[in-house]
Design a protein around this motif. Structure first.
Motif, PDB file in Angstrom:
ATOM      1  N   GLU A   6      39.949  88.080  49.974  1.00 49.23           N
ATOM      2  CA  GLU A   6      40.520  87.016  50.798  1.00 49.23           C
ATOM      3  C   GLU A   6      40.775  85.756  49.982  1.00 49.23           C
ATOM      4  O   GLU A   6      41.795  85.088  50.147  1.00 49.23           O
ATOM      5  N   THR A   7      39.839  85.440  49.088  1.00 47.12           N
ATOM      6  CA  THR A   7      39.989  84.256  48.249  1.00 47.12           C
ATOM      7  C   THR A   7      41.163  84.416  47.293  1.00 47.12           C
ATOM      8  O   THR A   7      41.959  83.489  47.114  1.00 47.12           O
ATOM      9  N   ALA A   8      41.293  85.582  46.696  1.00 47.38           N
ATOM     10  CA  ALA A   8      42.416  85.840  45.794  1.00 47.38           C
ATOM     11  C   ALA A   8      43.741  85.695  46.538  1.00 47.38           C
ATOM     12  O   ALA A   8      44.680  85.087  46.027  1.00 47.38           O
ATOM     13  N   GLU A   9      43.798  86.215  47.745  1.00 50.72           N
ATOM     14  CA  GLU A   9      45.020  86.102  48.537  1.00 50.72           C
ATOM     15  C   GLU A   9      45.334  84.642  48.853  1.00 50.72           C
ATOM     16  O   GLU A   9      46.476  84.201  48.733  1.00 50.72           O
ATOM     17  N   GLN A  10      44.316  83.885  49.231  1.00 46.84           N
ATOM     18  CA  GLN A  10      44.531  82.475  49.567  1.00 46.84           C
ATOM     19  C   GLN A  10      45.011  81.681  48.353  1.00 46.84           C
ATOM     20  O   GLN A  10      45.874  80.807  48.480  1.00 46.84           O
ATOM     21  N   LEU A  11      44.455  81.972  47.187  1.00 44.95           N
ATOM     22  CA  LEU A  11      44.831  81.246  45.972  1.00 44.95           C
ATOM     23  C   LEU A  11      46.058  81.852  45.286  1.00 44.95           C
ATOM     24  O   LEU A  11      46.478  81.366  44.230  1.00 44.95           O
ATOM     25  N   ARG A  12      46.572  82.918  45.859  1.00 45.68           N
ATOM     26  CA  ARG A  12      47.743  83.621  45.312  1.00 45.68           C
ATOM     27  C   ARG A  12      47.524  84.046  43.867  1.00 45.68           C
ATOM     28  O   ARG A  12      48.337  83.765  42.966  1.00 45.68           O
ATOM     29  N   THR A  13      46.398  84.711  43.674  1.00 41.01           N
ATOM     30  CA  THR A  13      46.050  85.253  42.376  1.00 41.01           C
ATOM     31  C   THR A  13      45.477  86.646  42.598  1.00 41.01           C
ATOM     32  O   THR A  13      45.510  87.164  43.710  1.00 41.01           O
ATOM     33  N   THR A  14      44.967  87.251  41.557  1.00 44.53           N
ATOM     34  CA  THR A  14      44.408  88.594  41.680  1.00 44.53           C
ATOM     35  C   THR A  14      42.887  88.544  41.715  1.00 44.53           C
ATOM     36  O   THR A  14      42.272  87.554  41.285  1.00 44.53           O
ATOM     37  N   VAL A  15      42.300  89.613  42.190  1.00 45.20           N
ATOM     38  CA  VAL A  15      40.844  89.736  42.192  1.00 45.20           C
ATOM     39  C   VAL A  15      40.332  89.680  40.749  1.00 45.20           C
ATOM     40  O   VAL A  15      39.340  89.012  40.446  1.00 45.20           O
ATOM     41  N   GLY A  16      41.023  90.344  39.850  1.00 42.02           N
ATOM     42  CA  GLY A  16      40.632  90.326  38.438  1.00 42.02           C
ATOM     43  C   GLY A  16      40.645  88.926  37.851  1.00 42.02           C
ATOM     44  O   GLY A  16      39.764  88.568  37.071  1.00 42.02           O
ATOM     45  N   ALA A  17      41.643  88.137  38.230  1.00 45.27           N
ATOM     46  CA  ALA A  17      41.716  86.757  37.739  1.00 45.27           C
ATOM     47  C   ALA A  17      40.533  85.943  38.250  1.00 45.27           C
ATOM     48  O   ALA A  17      39.978  85.116  37.516  1.00 45.27           O
TER      49      ALA A  17
END
Length: 58
Positions: A6-17
């Protein structure tokens, strides 16, 4: 509380990032809940505010 996904989606990045940022001591602060990482919305907001402040400063 938000999951890594959810955090990755909100920040428009990847889980890996997000995991990379955590390893480097960057990004929003997270806490472990058992085996999972969770992010408080206030920590995500503070991280975004820091990014804006850094860009405004120069």
């Amino acid at each position: 509380m938000r999951t890594v996904e959810e955090t990755a989606e909100q920040l428009r990045t990847t889980v890996g990032a997000l995991y990379t940022m955590r390893h480097r001591g960057e990004g929003p602060r997270a806490v472990r809940q058992g085996r999972r990482l969770i992010y408080a919305q206030s920590e995500i907001d503070a991280y975004v505010a820091r990014l804006y402040a850094e860009q405004a400063a120069g």
